[in-house]
Design an enzyme around this catalytic site. Structure first.
Site, PDB file in Angstrom:
ATOM      1  N   ASP A  20       0.832  -1.199   0.000  1.00  0.00           N
ATOM      2  CA  ASP A  20       0.000   0.000   0.000  1.00  0.00           C
ATOM      3  C   ASP A  20       0.870   1.254   0.000  1.00  0.00           C
ATOM      4  OD1 ASP A  20      -2.257   1.529   0.045  1.00  0.00           O
ATOM      5  OD2 ASP A  20      -2.709   1.212   2.159  1.00  0.00           O
ATOM      6  N   HIS A  37       3.144   3.524  -9.088  1.00  0.00           N
ATOM      7  CA  HIS A  37       2.985   2.100  -9.401  1.00  0.00           C
ATOM      8  C   HIS A  37       4.247   1.533 -10.039  1.00  0.00           C
ATOM      9  CE1 HIS A  37      -1.029   2.290  -8.017  1.00  0.00           C
ATOM     10  NE2 HIS A  37      -1.517   2.984  -9.026  1.00  0.00           N
ATOM     11  N   ARG A  71     -11.574   2.147  -9.184  1.00  0.00           N
ATOM     12  CA  ARG A  71     -10.643   3.258  -9.485  1.00  0.00           C
ATOM     13  C   ARG A  71     -10.901   3.816 -10.887  1.00  0.00           C
ATOM     14  NH1 ARG A  71      -4.870   2.455  -6.458  1.00  0.00           N
ATOM     15  NH2 ARG A  71      -5.829   1.964  -4.474  1.00  0.00           N
ATOM     16  N   LEU A 131      10.600 -20.885  -4.772  1.00  0.00           N
ATOM     17  CA  LEU A 131       9.633 -19.948  -4.169  1.00  0.00           C
ATOM     18  C   LEU A 131       8.326 -20.025  -4.953  1.00  0.00           C
ATOM     19  CD1 LEU A 131       8.975 -17.283  -2.433  1.00  0.00           C
ATOM     20  CD2 LEU A 131       9.769 -16.029  -4.420  1.00  0.00           C
TER      21      LEU A 131
HETATM   22  C1  FPP Z   1      -1.414   0.198  -3.608  1.00  0.00           C
HETATM   23  O1  FPP Z   1      -1.049   1.538  -3.652  1.00  0.00           O
HETATM   24  C2  FPP Z   1      -1.027  -0.538  -4.779  1.00  0.00           C
HETATM   25  C3  FPP Z   1      -1.868  -1.092  -5.722  1.00  0.00           C
HETATM   26  C4  FPP Z   1      -3.317  -0.979  -5.686  1.00  0.00           C
HETATM   27  C5  FPP Z   1      -1.359  -1.837  -6.855  1.00  0.00           C
HETATM   28  C6  FPP Z   1      -0.170  -2.715  -6.616  1.00  0.00           C
HETATM   29  C7  FPP Z   1       0.725  -2.552  -7.758  1.00  0.00           C
HETATM   30  C8  FPP Z   1       2.077  -2.527  -7.701  1.00  0.00           C
HETATM   31  C9  FPP Z   1       2.847  -2.743  -6.467  1.00  0.00           C
HETATM   32  C10 FPP Z   1       2.863  -2.228  -8.931  1.00  0.00           C
HETATM   33  C11 FPP Z   1       2.983  -3.308  -9.920  1.00  0.00           C
HETATM   34  C12 FPP Z   1       2.991  -4.678  -9.394  1.00  0.00           C
HETATM   35  C13 FPP Z   1       3.123  -5.764 -10.157  1.00  0.00           C
HETATM   36  C14 FPP Z   1       2.958  -7.083  -9.541  1.00  0.00           C
HETATM   37  C15 FPP Z   1       3.441  -5.666 -11.601  1.00  0.00           C
HETATM   38  P1  FPP Z   1      -2.220   2.620  -3.771  1.00  0.00           P
HETATM   39  O2  FPP Z   1      -2.391   2.950  -5.207  1.00  0.00           O
HETATM   40  O3  FPP Z   1      -3.429   2.117  -3.083  1.00  0.00           O
HETATM   41  O4  FPP Z   1      -1.569   3.821  -2.983  1.00  0.00           O
HETATM   42  P2  FPP Z   1      -2.332   4.928  -2.119  1.00  0.00           P
HETATM   43  O5  FPP Z   1      -3.094   4.225  -1.049  1.00  0.00           O
HETATM   44  O6  FPP Z   1      -1.197   5.746  -1.563  1.00  0.00           O
HETATM   45  O7  FPP Z   1      -3.185   5.712  -3.064  1.00  0.00           O
END
Ligand code: FPP
Length: 246
Positions: A20, A37, A71, A131
């Protein structure tokens, strides 16, 4: 926290992560959420590497929840393209590092080309052993439980299973995670202290660890810190301390 402080005999078998804070990381830097991201993807690579180095056998990452469909479309499209690009770029590396790739969630809701590629990567890494990397995609624990109930009730109706025989192991065998052990350590980044519909059944006895770091800032040393903290806890599974220590 240093890697040498980690007890090699008490490595968690299954670590799950709620990644997060990508959006907040980007905002703090005056960048668009997409940059967050992208940086989050780098953090994913780092943590997978650390898990291999430490001998963690199962890593499950919450990459896209059922709620994330709410979203803006542009962000969803970006996340899907980033996922596809990552899978294409990393397939060779997964095999080189003996990583078995799997997914949990309602994959059929994902765009067709992504779904097809996920199946391809799953098939082409299925014999790897070091893994098991599981991505939760379009995943929600309540939906998972609903699917379990439907599947088991169909089996009861068709006399494949007797309702009297339903126990924890029957439920386990019908979860999306049926091929995984229970979660030992659940990590959430960004300072939020919520589970957000992730692996509700599977974390019944997990140790929970909340890090203030935003996901793109979560480095190997932060994982070491989480594991050292996990190793300092006494997991009693409902028993008393003396029973555990004898
Ligand atoms: C949370 O941050 C993250 C996500 C909803 C998406 C997870 C994606 C990644 C870690 C990048 C790519 C991953 C892969 C496996 C290719 P948020 O957007 O909720 O952040 P915020 O709460 O600060 O808005």
């Amino acid at each position: 926290m240093k890697k040498v402080e980690i007890d090699k005999n008490k490595i968690p078998n299954h670590v799950a992560v709620i990644m997060d804070g990508n959006g907040r990381w980007a905002k703090k830097k005056g960048l668009s959420r997409e940059f967050g991201h992208k940086a989050g993807r780098k953090a994913v690579k780092n943590i997978i590497e650390a898990c291999i180095e430490l001998g963690i056998k199962n890593l499950t990452l919450y990459a896209f929840s059922t709620e994330n469909w709410k979203r803006p479309k542009l962000e969803i499209d970006f996340l899907m393209e980033l996922l596809l690009l990552s899978l294409k770029n990393e397939l060779k590396n997964l095999n080189k590092n003996d990583i078995k790739f799997t997914t949990i969630g309602t994959l059929e809701k994902l765009p067709r080309k992504i779904c097809d590629y996920l199946i391809k990567v799953t098939n082409e890494t299925k014999n790897n052993k070091s893994l098991t990397l599981t991505l939760a995609l379009s995943y929600g624990a309540r939906s998972e439980i609903i699917d379990v109930v439907k599947e088991i009730s169909d089996k009861v109706k068709n006399n494949i299973i007797s309702s009297k025989k339903i126990d924890e192991s029957v439920i386990n065998d019908h979860l999306y995670t049926r091929f995984l052990p229970d979660v030992d350590l659940l990590i959430r980044t960004s300072g939020e202290k919520r589970i957000s519909n992730f692996l509700l059944w599977q974390i019944a006895y997990s140790e929970l660890y909340f890090s203030k770091k935003l996901w793109p800032d979560f480095k190997k040393k932060d994982l070491y810190k989480a594991i050292i903290n996990y190793q300092s806890r006494e997991r009693r599974f409902g028993k008393i301390s003396e029973q555990i220590n004898n």
